[in-house]
Design an enzyme around this catalytic site. Structure first.
Site, PDB file in Angstrom:
ATOM      1  NE  ARG A  39      -3.616   2.600   0.880  1.00 23.56           N
ATOM      2  CZ  ARG A  39      -3.324   3.789   0.358  1.00 23.56           C
ATOM      3  NH1 ARG A  39      -2.292   3.913  -0.466  1.00 23.56           N
ATOM      4  NH2 ARG A  39      -4.057   4.842   0.645  1.00 23.56           N
ATOM      5  CG  ASP A  76     -13.767   1.006  -1.159  1.00 31.02           C
ATOM      6  OD1 ASP A  76     -13.312   0.614  -0.076  1.00 31.02           O
ATOM      7  OD2 ASP A  76     -14.691   1.829  -1.240  1.00 31.02           O
ATOM      8  CE1 TYR A 152     -19.147   6.444   3.154  1.00 30.95           C
ATOM      9  CE2 TYR A 152     -20.505   4.552   2.571  1.00 30.95           C
ATOM     10  CZ  TYR A 152     -19.570   5.152   3.401  1.00 30.95           C
ATOM     11  OH  TYR A 152     -19.063   4.460   4.463  1.00 30.95           O
TER      12      TYR A 152
HETATM   13  O1  1CP Z   1      -5.128   1.465   2.996  1.00 31.82           O
HETATM   14  C1  1CP Z   1      -6.093   2.180   3.259  1.00 31.82           C
HETATM   15  O2  1CP Z   1      -6.024   3.167   3.966  1.00 31.82           O
HETATM   16  C2  1CP Z   1      -7.438   1.845   2.685  1.00 31.82           C
HETATM   17  C3  1CP Z   1      -8.295   1.073   3.609  1.00 31.82           C
HETATM   18  C4  1CP Z   1      -9.366   0.391   2.788  1.00 31.82           C
HETATM   19  C5  1CP Z   1      -9.347  -0.942   2.338  1.00 31.82           C
HETATM   20  C6  1CP Z   1      -8.312  -1.998   2.580  1.00 31.82           C
HETATM   21  C7  1CP Z   1     -10.519   1.016   2.276  1.00 31.82           C
HETATM   22  C8  1CP Z   1     -10.917   2.427   2.460  1.00 31.82           C
HETATM   23  N1  1CP Z   1     -11.202   0.061   1.508  1.00 31.82           N
HETATM   24  C9  1CP Z   1     -10.532  -1.129   1.526  1.00 31.82           C
HETATM   25  C10 1CP Z   1     -10.888  -2.370   0.789  1.00 31.82           C
HETATM   26  C11 1CP Z   1     -12.268  -2.875   0.883  1.00 31.82           C
HETATM   27  N2  1CP Z   1     -13.389  -2.119   1.148  1.00 31.82           N
HETATM   28  C12 1CP Z   1     -12.686  -4.205   0.643  1.00 31.82           C
HETATM   29  C13 1CP Z   1     -11.804  -5.365   0.142  1.00 31.82           C
HETATM   30  C14 1CP Z   1     -10.873  -5.907   1.169  1.00 31.82           C
HETATM   31  C15 1CP Z   1     -11.369  -7.047   2.006  1.00 31.82           C
HETATM   32  O3  1CP Z   1     -12.543  -7.091   2.408  1.00 31.82           O
HETATM   33  O4  1CP Z   1     -10.555  -7.915   2.326  1.00 31.82           O
HETATM   34  C16 1CP Z   1     -14.070  -4.258   0.857  1.00 31.82           C
HETATM   35  C17 1CP Z   1     -14.976  -5.467   0.789  1.00 31.82           C
HETATM   36  C18 1CP Z   1     -14.497  -2.935   1.163  1.00 31.82           C
HETATM   37  C19 1CP Z   1     -15.894  -2.554   1.373  1.00 31.82           C
HETATM   38  C20 1CP Z   1     -16.241  -1.209   1.875  1.00 31.82           C
HETATM   39  N3  1CP Z   1     -15.602  -0.020   1.631  1.00 31.82           N
HETATM   40  C21 1CP Z   1     -17.391  -0.934   2.639  1.00 31.82           C
HETATM   41  C22 1CP Z   1     -18.427  -1.951   3.016  1.00 31.82           C
HETATM   42  C23 1CP Z   1     -18.041  -2.708   4.220  1.00 31.82           C
HETATM   43  C24 1CP Z   1     -17.979  -1.917   5.484  1.00 31.82           C
HETATM   44  O5  1CP Z   1     -16.868  -1.819   6.029  1.00 31.82           O
HETATM   45  O6  1CP Z   1     -19.020  -1.427   5.929  1.00 31.82           O
HETATM   46  C25 1CP Z   1     -17.418   0.443   2.909  1.00 31.82           C
HETATM   47  C26 1CP Z   1     -18.462   1.214   3.713  1.00 31.82           C
HETATM   48  C27 1CP Z   1     -16.286   1.010   2.271  1.00 31.82           C
HETATM   49  C28 1CP Z   1     -15.915   2.428   2.251  1.00 31.82           C
HETATM   50  C29 1CP Z   1     -14.568   2.643   2.790  1.00 31.82           C
HETATM   51  N4  1CP Z   1     -13.427   2.381   2.096  1.00 31.82           N
HETATM   52  C30 1CP Z   1     -12.337   2.643   2.877  1.00 31.82           C
HETATM   53  C31 1CP Z   1     -12.819   3.117   4.144  1.00 31.82           C
HETATM   54  C32 1CP Z   1     -11.964   3.561   5.272  1.00 31.82           C
HETATM   55  C33 1CP Z   1     -14.219   3.070   4.078  1.00 31.82           C
HETATM   56  C34 1CP Z   1     -15.215   3.352   5.217  1.00 31.82           C
HETATM   57  C35 1CP Z   1     -15.496   4.802   5.369  1.00 31.82           C
HETATM   58  C36 1CP Z   1     -16.599   5.063   6.372  1.00 31.82           C
HETATM   59  O7  1CP Z   1     -16.526   4.563   7.509  1.00 31.82           O
HETATM   60  O8  1CP Z   1     -17.546   5.755   5.996  1.00 31.82           O
END
Ligand code: 1CP
Length: 346
Positions: A39, A76, A152
């Site tokens: 990353r 994502d 969002y």
């Molecule tokens: O390195 C970093 O800083 C990025 C962190 C990160 C990662 C690893 C984000 C940012 N997204 C992801 C990958 C991701 N997101 C996956 C694949 C990885 C795995 O599951 O092993 C998946 C399935 C998601 C799904 C996702 N993204 C959701 C739904 C699930 C949940 O947590 O509710 C949501 C809401 C997101 C948005 C998102 N993307 C990233 C963040 C920090 C957020 C959440 C923001 C918030 O809280 O509103």
């Protein structure tokens, strides 16, 4: 074609296995040093999501380390608003930040060609993951649900109560419906293409379903999800769909019976015996170990894993968390969790 020999697929289709399959939401991510290393080479998280080889590698990291039964494609839920032409960026410590939809004129329309232009690398990553993963590991594709993505897109970011989106949905449901319908089309298309590329199952993340009361839940969660599932199943009738309406409480029951999903992902607040009696008779269930307990570790880990397995493990059940792995989770706790689930006997 989905692979009917896979433990995850069999379970999602209603079989009860002696050993429940196991994977964790956000099993790839910042809690893993090997993730942080890869990353760190990329400025921009979203760009990472469009590099198929890197996505395959990131999806494989937790498989190699822990031997999970499923690899979720590294991506994502924000790729959909991005592919609909809305500005999306990820800010350190904040998460996704979108150019908010201020009024009706900003509502994007669904165009299949534009979606394919942007999302083809994700579909390529799914095919790459399918070719790379061990034969007994299922590949999971996913998308955000229309309601959560709409929330969002209207709000511009997470972290709050999505008040703008919820007020818009009440005030002018006709225009909100237009946004939801564009998302239904995009979501269904994205899931179908992931299945075309080899996904063995797909999950629909409705992370903010729990903000809606009964009538709004019916209109903005159940109805659009049912339509996404209908379109998906028209193309891939045999591929199981997991729905995750986080925080839905008692409305999980309607969700399980009305949307057409094969399985529901339970958040950690869902009572286990209730889930067994009210949900597991209709659909497979997945969940719901508290991600904070995984950070904490210790003796509670074993007690809680056993409680979950003893209650839900005698029906179709996939062990998972109630929400994603947190960045501060010690990887040793994950290894311990995996050992406990693998050692359980019905
Ligand atoms: O390195 C970093 O800083 C990025 C962190 C990160 C990662 C690893 C984000 C940012 N997204 C992801 C990958 C991701 N997101 C996956 C694949 C990885 C795995 O599951 O092993 C998946 C399935 C998601 C799904 C996702 N993204 C959701 C739904 C699930 C949940 O947590 O509710 C949501 C809401 C997101 C948005 C998102 N993307 C990233 C963040 C920090 C957020 C959440 C923001 C918030 O809280 O509103």
């Amino acid at each position: 074609m989905t692979d009917l020999a896979l433990a995850l697929v069999r379970t999602l289709k209603g079989e009860t296995l002696a050993k429940p399959p196991l994977w964790l939401m956000r099993q790839a991510g910042r809690y893993l040093p090997e993730y942080r290393e890869l990353r760190g080479k990329s400025e921009n998280f979203l760009e990472l999501c469009y590099q198929p080889q890197t996505c395959v590698e990131l999806s494989m990291q937790p498989i190699r380390r822990f031997g999970f039964d499923a690899a979720i494609i590294f991506s994502d839920i924000m790729v959909i608003p991005d592919a609909l032409g809305r500005k999306v960026e990820f800010r350190e410590g904040v998460g996704p930040v979108l150019e908010p939809i201020a009024d009706e004129r900003d509502i994007p329309s669904f165009e299949a060609a534009r979606l394919a232009d942007r999302l083809a690398p994700v579909w390529k990553a799914v095919a790459g993951l399918k070719a790379t993963r061990p034969a007994n590991v299922a590949v999971i594709g996913f998308a955000g649900a229309p309601w959560t993505i709409a929330a969002y897109m209207v709000e511009g970011r997470g972290g709050g109560e999505f008040t703008k989106a919820r007020r818009w949905a009440w005030r002018d449901s006709a225009s909100f419906e237009r946004l939801i319908q564009a998302l239904v089309a995009a979501t269904a298309e994205h899931l179908v293409k992931q299945a075309d590329a080899g996904a063995d199952a797909v999950q629909i993340f409705d992370s903010w379903a729990g903000l809606l009361g009964e009538s709004q839940f019916e209109r903005w969660v159940i109805a659009p999800t049912r339509e996404v599932v209908r379109r998906f199943k028209a193309a891939h009738p045999e591929i199981p769909v997991i729905g995750f309406p986080r925080g839905a409480g008692a409305l999980y029951r309607d969700y399980a019976s009305k949307t057409g999903v094969d399985a529901v992902g339970l958040d950690s607040t869902v009572p286990l015996a209730w889930a067994r009696d009210e949900l597991q008779s209709r659909v497979a269930v997945q969940g719901n170990f508290d991600n904070q307990a995984l950070v904490a570790g210790g003796a509670a880990l074993k007690t809680e894993v056993t409680r979950i397995l003893d209650t839900l493990g005698r029906g179709p059940f996939v062990f998972n968390l109630g929400h994603g792995v947190l960045p501060e989770t010690p990887p040793e706790h994950v290894a311990e969790l995996v050992g406990l689930v693998r050692a359980w006997k019905a």
